[in-house]
Design a protein around this motif. Structure first.
Motif, PDB file in Angstrom:
ATOM      1  N   VAL A   1       0.842  -1.196   0.000  1.00 12.71           N
ATOM      2  CA  VAL A   1       0.000   0.000   0.000  1.00 12.71           C
ATOM      3  C   VAL A   1       0.876   1.245   0.000  1.00 12.71           C
ATOM      4  N   LYS A   2       0.243   2.374  -0.297  1.00 14.69           N
ATOM      5  CA  LYS A   2       0.896   3.674  -0.211  1.00 14.69           C
ATOM      6  C   LYS A   2       0.239   4.474   0.906  1.00 14.69           C
ATOM      7  N   ASP A   3       1.072   5.065   1.762  1.00 11.13           N
ATOM      8  CA  ASP A   3       0.550   5.885   2.850  1.00 11.13           C
ATOM      9  C   ASP A   3       0.252   7.294   2.351  1.00 11.13           C
ATOM     10  N   GLN A   4      -0.804   7.886   2.888  1.00 11.71           N
ATOM     11  CA  GLN A   4      -1.204   9.237   2.521  1.00 11.71           C
ATOM     12  C   GLN A   4      -1.133  10.124   3.756  1.00 11.71           C
ATOM     13  N   LEU A   5      -0.044  10.864   3.883  1.00 13.74           N
ATOM     14  CA  LEU A   5       0.147  11.743   5.021  1.00 13.74           C
ATOM     15  C   LEU A   5      -0.809  12.922   4.970  1.00 13.74           C
ATOM     16  N   PRO A   6      -1.269  13.421   6.120  1.00 13.27           N
ATOM     17  CA  PRO A   6      -2.047  14.654   6.116  1.00 13.27           C
ATOM     18  C   PRO A   6      -1.214  15.787   5.498  1.00 13.27           C
ATOM     19  N   PRO A   7      -1.840  16.699   4.766  1.00 16.11           N
ATOM     20  CA  PRO A   7      -1.095  17.768   4.083  1.00 16.11           C
ATOM     21  C   PRO A   7      -0.674  18.882   5.041  1.00 16.11           C
ATOM     22  N   ILE A   8       0.239  18.551   5.946  1.00 15.92           N
ATOM     23  CA  ILE A   8       0.727  19.509   6.941  1.00 15.92           C
ATOM     24  C   ILE A   8       2.184  19.835   6.623  1.00 15.92           C
TER      25      ILE A   8
ATOM     26  N   GLU B   1      -5.837  24.675  14.252  1.00 13.70           N
ATOM     27  CA  GLU B   1      -5.222  24.299  12.979  1.00 13.70           C
ATOM     28  C   GLU B   1      -3.708  24.448  13.053  1.00 13.70           C
ATOM     29  N   ILE B   2      -3.000  23.485  12.496  1.00 11.24           N
ATOM     30  CA  ILE B   2      -1.534  23.495  12.503  1.00 11.24           C
ATOM     31  C   ILE B   2      -1.012  24.277  11.299  1.00 11.24           C
ATOM     32  N   ALA B   3      -0.092  25.210  11.556  1.00 12.00           N
ATOM     33  CA  ALA B   3       0.550  25.944  10.462  1.00 12.00           C
ATOM     34  C   ALA B   3       1.681  25.117   9.864  1.00 12.00           C
ATOM     35  N   TYR B   4       2.521  24.575  10.732  1.00 10.02           N
ATOM     36  CA  TYR B   4       3.622  23.726  10.256  1.00 10.02           C
ATOM     37  C   TYR B   4       4.278  23.023  11.435  1.00 10.02           C
ATOM     38  N   LEU B   5       5.045  22.009  11.125  1.00 14.76           N
ATOM     39  CA  LEU B   5       5.854  21.305  12.108  1.00 14.76           C
ATOM     40  C   LEU B   5       7.296  21.736  11.918  1.00 14.76           C
ATOM     41  N   HIS B   6       7.923  22.142  13.002  1.00 19.13           N
ATOM     42  CA  HIS B   6       9.303  22.631  12.921  1.00 19.13           C
ATOM     43  C   HIS B   6      10.270  21.614  13.509  1.00 19.13           C
ATOM     44  N   GLY B   7      11.369  21.387  12.798  1.00 16.01           N
ATOM     45  CA  GLY B   7      12.402  20.500  13.286  1.00 16.01           C
ATOM     46  C   GLY B   7      13.676  20.693  12.487  1.00 16.01           C
TER      47      GLY B   7
ATOM     48  N   LEU C   1       5.571  13.589  23.374  1.00 10.89           N
ATOM     49  CA  LEU C   1       5.012  13.124  22.107  1.00 10.89           C
ATOM     50  C   LEU C   1       3.782  13.925  21.694  1.00 10.89           C
ATOM     51  N   VAL C   2       3.611  14.020  20.369  1.00 13.38           N
ATOM     52  CA  VAL C   2       2.393  14.571  19.793  1.00 13.38           C
ATOM     53  C   VAL C   2       1.789  13.512  18.875  1.00 13.38           C
ATOM     54  N   VAL C   3       0.479  13.401  18.920  1.00 17.28           N
ATOM     55  CA  VAL C   3      -0.240  12.557  17.969  1.00 17.28           C
ATOM     56  C   VAL C   3      -0.992  13.492  17.035  1.00 17.28           C
ATOM     57  N   VAL C   4      -0.596  13.500  15.770  1.00 12.90           N
ATOM     58  CA  VAL C   4      -1.217  14.361  14.765  1.00 12.90           C
ATOM     59  C   VAL C   4      -2.173  13.519  13.937  1.00 12.90           C
ATOM     60  N   SER C   5      -3.433  13.880  13.920  1.00 11.81           N
ATOM     61  CA  SER C   5      -4.399  13.106  13.151  1.00 11.81           C
ATOM     62  C   SER C   5      -5.632  13.941  12.831  1.00 11.81           C
TER      63      SER C   5
END
Length: 298
Positions: free
Chosen positions: A109-116, A195-201, A143-147
């Motif tokens: 299968v192919k995973d489909q990440l949320p568009p974040i 709403e999430i603007a972006y994930l920083h790392g 930890l964060v759970v993003v969903s």
């Protein structure tokens, strides 16, 4: 005429090939080398191979298969599949047409990440999707759970095995019921629906979740809920039935509703995504093919 063609060179396809090769069946395994776990640096939960790099696992698997003369490995994509007079015709990207008595679909299968924004760069390094696969590596972290999906509560509960500092971010979606929020709150788990603007790392390591309202949340690891879809259209082309999750419906040995077609690994067990499950599935499908070929020959 081949006894079986296996489409897909992940752990399911490789293990099916091993069973069939050891049973002296003439088989051909096609693999276009686009694995689901290509972003993963280590695979876990498989005894004797815990922590192995996926590319090394695959190298060792091919090494095992090359011991058996009736197995042919082809680095090529299968583009067509049809059944005529109980024989399967398999068309490849180079235009070759292969005939086989049986077919195992292990196309994954192919995973489909949320568009974040920023998620793709962190996925497979500090953000993962399977707690049993990577929970140990993120133990005792913030930890964060993003969903954006309903039903994420089960994953959140699982993660309490590894951390007591968990925050759920639903990216502006109302995915949890009041009862679920209360249950999580009773365990000290907050739910943030902004709403999430972006994930920083940096260098693949999560540092902050940044929200559109300007708030910032310090986190150093996480998990993501996401959808998956069949990586190949072949199951649909041949007419295999699927379940509500999109996985190919099979019996306990991988037989589909199309006689002579078997499915194994993520393509049938989705959303399960563990290496050891896929390998086991491939073994069962290989055993079923051997048994069904013998039943026909006798």
């Amino acid at each position: 005429m081949l006894d079986c063609v296996i489409i897909g060179g992940g752990p399911a396809g490789m293990n099916a090939a091993l069973v069939l090769g050891r049973a002296r069946k003439n088989i051909m395994l096609f693999d276009d080398d686009k694995p689901r776990n290509s972003v993963t640096h280590e695979s876990h939960g498989f005894i004797t191979r815990d922590g192995i790099a996926p590319v090394e696992f695959k190298r060792l698997a091919k090494e095992d298969l090359q011991k058996y003369p009736s197995i042919s490995l082809k680095n090529e994509k299968v583009t067509g599949l049809k059944k005529e007079n109980n024989i399967f015709l398999i068309k490849t990207s180079s235009g070759n047409l292969i005939q086989s008595r049986k077919v195992i679909l292990a196309t994954g299968v192919k995973d489909q990440l949320p568009p974040i924004k920023g998620l793709k760069e962190l996925y497979g390094k500090s953000i993962f999707h399977c707690p049993f696969c990577d929970g140990w590596e993120l133990r005792e972290r913030k930890l964060v759970v993003v969903s954006e999906m309903e039903g994420i509560t089960h994953m959140v509960k699982l993660l309490t095995n590894w951390s007591n500092d968990i925050i759920v971010c639903s990216n502006g979606k109302k995915i949890l019921t009041g009862e679920e929020k209360e249950m999580l709150a009773s365990k000290g788990i907050r739910v943030l629906e902004e709403e999430i603007a972006y994930l920083h790392g940096e260098e693949g390591q999560l540092q902050e979740v940044v929200f559109t309202n300007g708030d910032r949340l310090e986190r150093n690891g996480g998990f993501v809920g996401m959808m998956s879809k069949q990586a190949s259209p072949l199951a649909d082309i041949i007419g295999c039935k699927v379940n509500e999750n999109g996985g190919i419906i099979t019996d306990e040995f991988g037989r589909t509703n199309i006689e002579g077609v078997y499915a194994s690994g993520d393509t049938s067990t989705m959303p399960m995504a563990q290496l050891i499950f896929a390998a086991s599935d491939g073994s069962r499908a290989g055993i079923a093919v051997v048994s069904d070929l013998l039943a026909e020959d006798f």
